[in-house]
Write an enzyme that holds these catalytic residues in place. Structure first.
Site, PDB file in Angstrom:
ATOM      1  CG  ASP A  99      -1.964   1.001   1.262  1.00 21.66           C
ATOM      2  OD1 ASP A  99      -2.875   0.877   0.442  1.00 21.66           O
ATOM      3  OD2 ASP A  99      -1.902   1.933   2.086  1.00 21.66           O
ATOM      4  CD  GLU A 147      -2.171   2.278  -3.677  1.00 24.10           C
ATOM      5  OE1 GLU A 147      -3.294   2.687  -3.977  1.00 24.10           O
ATOM      6  OE2 GLU A 147      -1.697   2.392  -2.528  1.00 24.10           O
TER       7      GLU A 147
HETATM    8  C1  NOJ Z   1      -4.439   2.896  -0.927  1.00 28.34           C
HETATM    9  C2  NOJ Z   1      -5.552   1.920  -0.699  1.00 28.34           C
HETATM   10  O1  NOJ Z   1      -5.754   1.164  -1.856  1.00 28.34           O
HETATM   11  C3  NOJ Z   1      -6.742   2.729  -0.279  1.00 28.34           C
HETATM   12  O2  NOJ Z   1      -7.926   1.976  -0.265  1.00 28.34           O
HETATM   13  C4  NOJ Z   1      -6.458   3.353   1.053  1.00 28.34           C
HETATM   14  O3  NOJ Z   1      -7.497   4.232   1.401  1.00 28.34           O
HETATM   15  C5  NOJ Z   1      -5.141   4.144   1.034  1.00 28.34           C
HETATM   16  N1  NOJ Z   1      -4.095   3.491   0.321  1.00 28.34           N
HETATM   17  C6  NOJ Z   1      -4.659   4.387   2.431  1.00 28.34           C
HETATM   18  O4  NOJ Z   1      -4.179   3.187   2.984  1.00 28.34           O
END
Ligand code: NOJ
Length: 572
Positions: A219, A273
């Site tokens: 993440d 991500e």
């Molecule tokens: C990216 C995640 O995919 C999302 O759902 C989340 O709100 C944020 N990061 C914070 O962790």
């Protein structure tokens, strides 16, 4: 001791393809993403759970995917649906127990699939024991686990903003200092410059790897390193903080350290991500010679029609230009991902296809054709294999997402935009569209729960769009995915082959070839309701038809007639 579940054999031989890619199992794998809260409820409390997932493993395996990515299943107060973790070694009570997780993992391995978990370590919940201690005083063992700063001239330490509206700093009454939170104020950012924090992260990764999981989706991983001088946004700040937050000075040191200390010791898959990461920076994360991550998710395609939280129209040539740019911008030492949605985006058929009753099935199959003939590891989001659509929200009360709600407060309640305008955009962009419960059958609440109240609204179209119908209908989107997944499995050109867009400017037809060694394929996708008569460019002639989402039969021709949302795959 590593668990015996760890040793799932990897069939891919690590040899090199004709065009220079080292073959890897995670390059040839297809991933299915599960948002556990909305997948399947087994105990009637209205919230999806791990036993629910276990009960559907045959359904997932039946599709032909290889890996499951499970969105956060850890103990959490759910300020951001599990992306605010209170205990990394505990299963969220609503989702079940560690025994349920072990059982699910066993079921996944028995079916020869793999499991990757969500590693959320840029921040924790403010209810995590580390933060509870950290906010108590400036001189305990956890004081430096988070990023604390005194106020600056009676204000926040700098002008950084949170992704969920407002300042990224919150003053804490007990410490009388501000802490940084790039997301909600219940998601304080960890201080990665503290070596103890990094060791904690490595340890929790090992904890899960020893259970036998096969990797991580990481993440917002580019945000872990912060410029500790915390300068204000530059004068020419364009309103996109992610590009500043992703430019921390120690980011790649920390990823290399994580690789050295943890990842290199296992045969696992990692995908970061990569919000705020440009194509040009990609090799820094994924060039295999640098030993950081395997892959990253870029945002360019899924956000091509976005300006902040606002929607803007997009065109097919723009979509194609992004595909071409990314293909050209990554050499054979790097490996891409290919995804059209996830839990942070609208439904793919509503977004890039056509969700009208007339064209939904065709359009969803076309998008599957695109995704499964593209270079990179495909990530399919739950329900996309059914062609699930955006939810017809009519008012703010129906939404759940903290991002939607906080922006409503910041934009509508301050009279900056009208409620109508806000809803217009959210109907096209909201993360809540992909978070409605999976539609399993046509019984009450789409068969998602045996209870009377699902945690979130069920799309009213579940009577027509559901897994039971899809499994029974051999022409369904589900069966089409299965066909395409089978074809991808036996056609390495779709995985590794060279990509060539043969008509980048065409406004409704996407036509490209994939070539590996002597094998070449032509993919034709009509991204519109228009009927198109298309003459292939000189030197290109469609050969035998391998797949079509319609009853088209044309073969061995240079002139093709494409119906609305037609998709075809030819051998060249
Ligand atoms: C990216 C995640 O995919 C999302 O759902 C989340 O709100 C944020 N990061 C914070 O962790």
């Amino acid at each position: 001791m590593p668990s015996p579940l760890m040793n799932t054999p990897n069939p891919v031989d690590n040899s090199t393809t004709a065009n220079g890619y080292i073959k890897k199992w995670w390059k040839e794998a297809v991933v299915y993403q599960i948002y556990p809260r909305s997948f399947k409820d087994s105990n009637g409390d209205g919230i999806g759970d791990l036993n629910g997932i276990t009960s559907k493993l045959d359904y997932i395996k039946g599709l032909g995917v290889d890996v499951i990515w499970l969105c956060p299943h850890f103990d959490s107060p759910n300020a951001d649906n599990g992306y605010d973790i209170r205990d990394y070694r505990k299963v969220m009570t609503e989702f079940g127990t560690m025994a349920d997780l072990d059982e699910m993992l066993r079921g996944i391995k028995q079916r020869d699939m793999k499991l990757i978990l969500d590693l959320v370590v840029n921040h924790t919940s403010d209810e995590h024991a580390w933060f509870v201690r950290s906010r108590q005083s400036k001189d305990n063992a956890y004081s430096d686990y988070y990023i604390w700063r005194p106020e600056k001239e009676d204000r926040e330490p700098n002008n950084w903003i949170s992704f969920f509206a407002g300042s990224a700093w919150k003053k804490d009454a007990s410490r009388e200092e501000y802490y940084l939170h790039l997301f909600a104020d219940k998601q304080p950012d960890l201080n990665w410059d503290n070596p103890k924090v990094r060791t904690e992260v490595h340890d929790l990764m090992k904890f899960w790897l020893h259970k036998g999981i096969d990797g991580f989706r990481m993440d917002v991983i580019p945000f872990i390193s912060k410029d500790q001088t915390f300068p204000d946004f530059p004068k020419d700040f364009d309103g996109r903080p992610e590009f500043i937050y992703a430019a921390g000075p120690k980011l790649h040191d920390y990823l290399q350290e994580m690789n050295r200390e943890v990842l290199s010791k296992y045969d696992v898959m990692t995908v970061g991500e990569a919000l705020g990461v440009t194509l040009e920076q990609t090799h820094l994360f994924v060039d295999e010679r640098r030993n950081e991550l395997n892959m990253i998710f870029h945002f360019d395609l899924v956000r091509l029609d976005r300006q902040g939280w606002k929607w803007k129209p997009w065109t097919l040539p723009e979509f194609k230009a992004i595909c071409a740019r990314f293909d050209q911008g990554m050499d054979s030492h790097c490996w891409p991902t290919v995804y059209l949605t996830n839990h942070d985006n609208p439904r793919s058929v509503s977004h890039f296809g056509d969700d009208s009753p007339e064209y939904r099935v065709r359009a969803a199959k076309l998008l599957a054709t695109f995704q499964l003939t593209s270079k990179g590891t495909p990530f399919i989001y739950q329900g996309d294999e059914l062609g699930m659509t955006n939810y017809p929200f009519t008012n703010i009360e129906e939404f759940d997402d903290i991002e939607v709600k906080n922006n409503w407060k910041a934009e509508v309640l301050t009279n900056r935009v009208s409620a109508e305008e806000y809803l217009f955009h959210q109907l096209r962009t909201s993360r809540d569209h992909t978070r409605t419960p999976m539609q399993w059958d046509d019984s009450a609440n789409a068969g998602f729960t045996t209870g009377s109240k699902p945690w979130f609204v069920v799309n009213p179209n579940y009577k027509e769009i559901n897994a039971k119908q899809a499994l029974a209908d051999e022409n369904s989107i589900y069966h089409y995915y299965k066909t395409m997944l089978g074809l991808r499995k036996k056609t390495l050109a779709f995985v590794y082959g060279d990509y060539k867009d043969i008509d980048p400017q065409h406004v409704s037809l996407f036509a490209y070839t994939r070539t590996l060694g002597a094998k070449s394929y032509l993919i034709l996708l009509n991204f519109s309701r228009n009927r198109i008569s298309y003459t292939l460019p000189e030197g290109v002639k469609a050969g035998s038809l391998l797949v079509s989402n319609s009853d088209a039969k044309e073969e061995y021709s240079t002139l093709l007639h494409m119906d609305a949302w037609d998709a075809r795959v030819y051998r060249l």
